[in-house]
Design an enzyme around this catalytic site. Sequence first.
Site, short mmCIF file in Angstrom:
data_model
loop_
_atom_site.label_atom_id
_atom_site.label_comp_id
_atom_site.label_asym_id
_atom_site.label_seq_id
_atom_site.Cartn_x
_atom_site.Cartn_y
_atom_site.Cartn_z
CD GLU A 138 -3.81 -28.97 5.02
OE1 GLU A 138 -4.88 -28.36 5.26
OE2 GLU A 138 -3.54 -29.44 3.91
CE1 TYR A 177 -1.33 -24.29 -0.49
CE2 TYR A 177 -0.73 -22.96 1.41
CZ TYR A 177 -1.22 -24.14 0.87
OH TYR A 177 -1.61 -25.16 1.72
CB SER A 183 -13.18 -30.42 -2.64
OG SER A 183 -12.04 -29.88 -2.00
CE1 TYR A 190 -13.25 -20.27 -7.51
CE2 TYR A 190 -11.23 -19.55 -6.42
CZ TYR A 190 -12.17 -20.53 -6.66
OH TYR A 190 -12.06 -21.76 -6.07
CE1 TYR A 216 -3.74 -22.84 4.87
CE2 TYR A 216 -6.01 -22.10 5.14
CZ TYR A 216 -5.10 -23.06 4.77
OH TYR A 216 -5.55 -24.28 4.29
#
Length: 371
Positions: free
Chosen positions: A137, A168, A202, A252, A263
């Site tokens: 996170e 990631y 979300s 996108y 991050y």
Amino acid sequence: MGAGGRTRHRRSALTRRLRTCVLVVKTRCCRVCVTTVGLLSLLGVCLSYLQDPPLPAPQHHSAATLLIWTHPFGRSGTLPDCYALYRIPGCTLTDDLRAYPHAEAVLIHHREVATGAAELPPEPRPRAQKWIWMNYESPTHTASLWRFEGLMNLTMSYRADSDIFLPYGFLVPRVRRDRGLQNRQPQVSRLLRPHLVAWVISNWSESHARVAFYYQLRRYIRVDLFGDAGRPVPEDGAGGSVVRLLRRYLFYLALENSQHTDYITEKLWNALRAGAVPVVLGPSRQNYEQFLPPEAFIHVEDFPTVRGLARYLLMLRRNPSQLRRHLDWRRSYSVRQPEFWAEHYCTACRAVRRSRGHTGVVKNLTRWFWL
């Protein structure tokens, strides 16, 4: 080795590896000049080599036991066979807390301890046992770092300066067996997609910079909104898939919930896997270029106004030759996304084996993570 020494050692190792990559670029490119764009592109890809190479065939006496203290977000499952999946030998993974007294290392996911869902392992710890702090996170969403100060021996995160670095996603150079591929154009399907811009979200919060950006952008062009805050992601026989959805879009919005060093989450990598051009909001462009070629993404800060960005996206849709500038890099690289959390467990175990004999403590965890 103390924390300061370990930090200098990590930075020194990173510098040596990047210098090696620069040398390779210089020797392979034209002797007349190496453009800044090409150099930055390949330097970004060099980060994909920071993982240690596979070890030789496993030997029983050198195996390490890694205890998974808590499964991240309570998502338990069958632990992976590290050698079968990733060619990482000598790793015994367990989530049986009874193994604590003889585990060589304990992997501690931040969230469960920070929220009180789990306690830290008991003290005193077994002699020479390492505790690994793992967190994916951003600092903004990482509470109670003080609880881990002076207790951890290794850090594992998306940050390139972590003791154990696993992002990631990253790029992998393609092996070219046919020189004719050098001039091949991007597939027509990537240039003739039926829809313009999508955003899947979300975690909606009016306080996020990305929500404010979305409100501005939709004034000038249509943005199809999906997720809990919009339409559901279409499902097929294999279930909902963001990547399948994005194959219908040219662009996108890969907008991070907060802006911090390194991050860069699955939002960007999902877009790249789908062949869409990501429009990013996160750390600086320079930070993104450590992981990607400059043309692989469009940064919102490249434009003085959101209206200017919208005009640029519309122009690209009308001009395939200009759009190809953001897609040509795909001829040289493929996208790789580590599997959560199996690959993280195995990568941590490999690091434990390679750091035997070093039991330094991570100091100033909070200050480092917020830099």
